[in-house]
Design a protein around this motif. Sequence first.
Motif, PDB file in Angstrom:
ATOM      1  N   LEU A  75       0.828  -1.210   0.000  1.00  0.00           N
ATOM      2  CA  LEU A  75       0.000   0.000   0.000  1.00  0.00           C
ATOM      3  C   LEU A  75       0.868   1.268   0.000  1.00  0.00           C
ATOM      4  CD1 LEU A  75      -2.912   1.197   0.317  1.00  0.00           C
ATOM      5  CD2 LEU A  75      -2.479   1.209   2.768  1.00  0.00           C
ATOM      6  N   ASP A  76       2.004   1.212   0.717  1.00  0.00           N
ATOM      7  CA  ASP A  76       2.908   2.369   0.762  1.00  0.00           C
ATOM      8  C   ASP A  76       3.399   2.753  -0.636  1.00  0.00           C
ATOM      9  OD1 ASP A  76       4.203  -0.076   0.681  1.00  0.00           O
ATOM     10  OD2 ASP A  76       6.014   0.650   1.655  1.00  0.00           O
ATOM     11  N   LEU A  77       3.634   1.736  -1.486  1.00  0.00           N
ATOM     12  CA  LEU A  77       4.082   2.000  -2.861  1.00  0.00           C
ATOM     13  C   LEU A  77       2.984   2.669  -3.678  1.00  0.00           C
ATOM     14  CD1 LEU A  77       5.983  -1.133  -4.229  1.00  0.00           C
ATOM     15  CD2 LEU A  77       6.773   1.234  -4.199  1.00  0.00           C
ATOM     16  N   ILE A  78       1.767   2.135  -3.540  1.00  0.00           N
ATOM     17  CA  ILE A  78       0.634   2.667  -4.308  1.00  0.00           C
ATOM     18  C   ILE A  78       0.311   4.096  -3.852  1.00  0.00           C
ATOM     19  CG2 ILE A  78      -1.797   2.258  -4.933  1.00  0.00           C
ATOM     20  CD1 ILE A  78       0.203   0.151  -6.002  1.00  0.00           C
ATOM     21  N   MET A  79       0.518   4.346  -2.550  1.00  0.00           N
ATOM     22  CA  MET A  79       0.266   5.685  -2.018  1.00  0.00           C
ATOM     23  C   MET A  79       1.461   6.624  -2.244  1.00  0.00           C
ATOM     24  SD  MET A  79      -2.772   5.731  -0.707  1.00  0.00           S
ATOM     25  CE  MET A  79      -2.652   7.312   0.118  1.00  0.00           C
ATOM     26  N   GLY A  80       2.597   6.071  -2.656  1.00  0.00           N
ATOM     27  CA  GLY A  80       3.770   6.896  -2.920  1.00  0.00           C
ATOM     28  C   GLY A  80       4.482   7.378  -1.668  1.00  0.00           C
ATOM     29  N   CYS A  81       4.396   6.601  -0.570  1.00  0.00           N
ATOM     30  CA  CYS A  81       5.068   7.042   0.662  1.00  0.00           C
ATOM     31  C   CYS A  81       6.054   5.985   1.163  1.00  0.00           C
ATOM     32  CB  CYS A  81       4.037   7.388   1.736  1.00  0.00           C
ATOM     33  SG  CYS A  81       3.040   5.995   2.245  1.00  0.00           S
ATOM     34  N   GLU A  82       6.533   5.129   0.247  1.00  0.00           N
ATOM     35  CA  GLU A  82       7.374   3.996   0.652  1.00  0.00           C
ATOM     36  C   GLU A  82       8.688   4.413   1.314  1.00  0.00           C
ATOM     37  OE1 GLU A  82       6.663   4.862  -2.423  1.00  0.00           O
ATOM     38  OE2 GLU A  82       8.479   4.925  -3.640  1.00  0.00           O
ATOM     39  N   ARG A  83       9.175   5.612   0.994  1.00  0.00           N
ATOM     40  CA  ARG A  83      10.458   6.024   1.575  1.00  0.00           C
ATOM     41  C   ARG A  83      10.299   6.737   2.902  1.00  0.00           C
ATOM     42  NH1 ARG A  83      13.916   8.514  -3.224  1.00  0.00           N
ATOM     43  NH2 ARG A  83      15.430   8.660  -1.540  1.00  0.00           N
ATOM     44  N   ARG A  84       9.047   6.873   3.338  1.00  0.00           N
ATOM     45  CA  ARG A  84       8.815   7.575   4.601  1.00  0.00           C
ATOM     46  C   ARG A  84       8.371   6.624   5.711  1.00  0.00           C
ATOM     47  NH1 ARG A  84       4.438  11.408   2.905  1.00  0.00           N
ATOM     48  NH2 ARG A  84       4.673  12.334   4.954  1.00  0.00           N
ATOM     49  N   VAL A  85       8.419   5.299   5.422  1.00  0.00           N
ATOM     50  CA  VAL A  85       8.012   4.319   6.430  1.00  0.00           C
ATOM     51  C   VAL A  85       9.116   4.181   7.484  1.00  0.00           C
ATOM     52  CG1 VAL A  85       7.389   1.920   6.853  1.00  0.00           C
ATOM     53  CG2 VAL A  85       6.623   3.048   4.760  1.00  0.00           C
ATOM     54  N   VAL A  86       8.767   4.422   8.726  1.00  0.00           N
ATOM     55  CA  VAL A  86       9.726   4.232   9.814  1.00  0.00           C
ATOM     56  C   VAL A  86       9.231   3.096  10.718  1.00  0.00           C
ATOM     57  CG1 VAL A  86      10.972   5.276  11.724  1.00  0.00           C
ATOM     58  CG2 VAL A  86      10.331   6.680   9.742  1.00  0.00           C
ATOM     59  N   TYR A  87       8.045   3.297  11.287  1.00  0.00           N
ATOM     60  CA  TYR A  87       7.410   2.259  12.098  1.00  0.00           C
ATOM     61  C   TYR A  87       6.195   1.733  11.356  1.00  0.00           C
ATOM     62  CZ  TYR A  87      10.315   3.989  15.899  1.00  0.00           C
ATOM     63  OH  TYR A  87      11.373   4.346  16.671  1.00  0.00           O
ATOM     64  N   ASP A  88       5.708   0.560  11.766  1.00  0.00           N
ATOM     65  CA  ASP A  88       4.580  -0.033  11.068  1.00  0.00           C
ATOM     66  C   ASP A  88       3.504  -0.517  12.052  1.00  0.00           C
ATOM     67  OD1 ASP A  88       5.217  -2.755  11.933  1.00  0.00           O
ATOM     68  OD2 ASP A  88       6.965  -2.555  10.613  1.00  0.00           O
ATOM     69  N   PHE A  89       2.458  -1.095  11.474  1.00  0.00           N
ATOM     70  CA  PHE A  89       1.287  -1.587  12.199  1.00  0.00           C
ATOM     71  C   PHE A  89       1.686  -2.533  13.342  1.00  0.00           C
ATOM     72  CE2 PHE A  89      -3.112  -3.758  11.302  1.00  0.00           C
ATOM     73  CZ  PHE A  89      -3.620  -3.183  12.442  1.00  0.00           C
ATOM     74  N   VAL A  90       2.600  -3.473  13.039  1.00  0.00           N
ATOM     75  CA  VAL A  90       2.997  -4.460  14.047  1.00  0.00           C
ATOM     76  C   VAL A  90       3.777  -3.796  15.189  1.00  0.00           C
ATOM     77  CG1 VAL A  90       4.351  -6.552  14.467  1.00  0.00           C
ATOM     78  CG2 VAL A  90       2.885  -6.407  12.459  1.00  0.00           C
ATOM     79  N   ASN A  91       4.605  -2.803  14.858  1.00  0.00           N
ATOM     80  CA  ASN A  91       5.304  -2.047  15.912  1.00  0.00           C
ATOM     81  C   ASN A  91       4.296  -1.424  16.866  1.00  0.00           C
ATOM     82  OD1 ASN A  91       7.689  -0.908  13.496  1.00  0.00           O
ATOM     83  ND2 ASN A  91       8.019  -2.441  15.088  1.00  0.00           N
ATOM     84  N   VAL A  92       3.204  -0.909  16.323  1.00  0.00           N
ATOM     85  CA  VAL A  92       2.189  -0.259  17.157  1.00  0.00           C
ATOM     86  C   VAL A  92       1.471  -1.304  18.020  1.00  0.00           C
ATOM     87  CG1 VAL A  92       0.130   1.190  17.195  1.00  0.00           C
ATOM     88  CG2 VAL A  92       1.878   1.584  15.470  1.00  0.00           C
ATOM     89  N   ILE A  93       1.149  -2.439  17.390  1.00  0.00           N
ATOM     90  CA  ILE A  93       0.473  -3.507  18.142  1.00  0.00           C
ATOM     91  C   ILE A  93       1.358  -3.986  19.299  1.00  0.00           C
ATOM     92  CG2 ILE A  93      -0.241  -5.940  18.003  1.00  0.00           C
ATOM     93  CD1 ILE A  93      -1.462  -5.279  15.287  1.00  0.00           C
ATOM     94  N   ASN A  94       2.654  -4.140  19.017  1.00  0.00           N
ATOM     95  CA  ASN A  94       3.580  -4.596  20.057  1.00  0.00           C
ATOM     96  C   ASN A  94       4.040  -3.476  20.982  1.00  0.00           C
ATOM     97  OD1 ASN A  94       3.413  -7.101  18.910  1.00  0.00           O
ATOM     98  ND2 ASN A  94       5.332  -6.955  17.794  1.00  0.00           N
ATOM     99  N   GLN A  95       3.465  -2.308  20.782  1.00  0.00           N
ATOM    100  CA  GLN A  95       3.770  -1.124  21.608  1.00  0.00           C
ATOM    101  C   GLN A  95       5.256  -0.751  21.590  1.00  0.00           C
ATOM    102  OE1 GLN A  95       1.634  -2.526  25.091  1.00  0.00           O
ATOM    103  NE2 GLN A  95      -0.115  -1.242  24.545  1.00  0.00           N
TER     104      GLN A  95
END
Lengths: 89, 269
Positions: free
Chosen positions: B46-66
Motif C-alpha cells: 500500500l505504501d508503494l501505491i500511495m507513494g510514501c514507501e520512503r517515509r516508512v519508519v514504524y509499522d502496524f505491528v510495531n504499534v500492536i507490540n507497543q
Amino acid sequence: MGLLDYFRSSRPKGSASVAKERLQILVAHDRTQRGRPSYLPKLQQEILEVIRKYVEVDMNAVSVKYEQEDSHEVLELNIVLPDTVQGRI
Amino acid sequence: MARIIVITSGKGGVGKTTTSAALAMGLAQRGHRTVVIDFDVGLRNLDLIMGCERRVVYDFVNVINQEANLNQALIRDKRCDNLYVLPASQTRDKDALTKEGVGRVLEELAHGYDFIVCDSPAGIEHGATMAMYYADDAIVVTNPEVSSVRDSDRMLGILSSKSRRAESNEEPIREFLLLTRYDPARVEKGEMLSVDDVQEILSLTLIGVIPESKSVLTASNSGVPVVLDRESDAGKAYSDTVARYLGDEVPHRFLQVEKKGFLKRFFRG
C-alpha cells in the motif's frame, strides 16, 4: 478486416453465458454448505467409526444432511448397509 | 466514532490495494479524516501505491507490540492533510496481528478519524480475517471472471460468520460490490460477464464499476492513487464510487462501449 467486420451481422456466441451458468450452479451449491455447523464432518467420521466396529461399511456409506427451516433444524443421517450384514463378534 | 471499511476479495490481483488507496484519498479529499491500513503483513504494498514507501519508519505491528505509538507510525499524505497511511510490517510473522492488538489500534484510531480503510491481503488466512473482523462495511472487489466471482462469494460467507458483528449478533456488515477491470467492448461481444450477470450471481449492492484502464498502471508506477487522475475513466469511476459510498446517487458510467464515428469504424480507427 474492418470492412468485412462491418458487413458481418452474425456474432459468434460468447463464452460469458457459459461462465454465468457455471457460476450460478457453483454458488448455489456453495451456499447450501454455508449454514452448516462446523462439527458435521467430525460427527460423520465418528459415526462411521462406531458403525465400522460392528458392520463392514464403506467409507462413503454415511451421509449427513443438515437443513435449516424456519423454526427448526433437521439433521438427517443416511447409512447404507452392505447387502449381507455380517456382524463381528 | 470512525466507520471501519474493509476492502476484500479473496482472490489476489483484482485491485484491492488500488481501491483502498483510491477510496481513502477520495474520502479524505471530501474533507473526512481518513486512515488507510495495510493488513498484508510480509507483503507490504500500500505504501508503494500511495507513494510514501520512503517515509516508512514504524509499522502496524510495531504499534500492536507497543514498540512505537500511533503518531510515530502514521504517515501523513503530502497531497491531502486529512489522509494518513499505516503501513504493514515487512518482516514479522503473520501471527503478529492479534485480535486484541488490532482491536486496540482500531479503537484508538476511531476517536480521531471519520473513516478507517482496511486493505485486506488476498486469501482467507489470518491477515484477511483480521482485516474484516472489526469492519462495519465491506467492499468486495471483483473482476468479471469466474474465479474472482466465486472467491467473492466465499468471502461473503466469511463476512457473515466470522466478524465481530456476526459474533455479537449485531447488525451485519454492509456489503458492497465493486466490479473492476471491466471491459464493455468484451461484454458486448459476449466474451465477458456483464455487471448484471455478476450482480445476479452475488446479489449485492453495486457501489461502482471501474473500467479496464491504462491509467491504473500509470498511477501505481508513480505512486499516485488513481482517483487523483481526473482525466481518466478509472479515476472518474473511483470518484463516483466514493460519492456513492457517502450516500450520493450517481449514475454508473463507462458501462457501454464508447460510440465511434462511422469513419472510425469503417477504418478500424
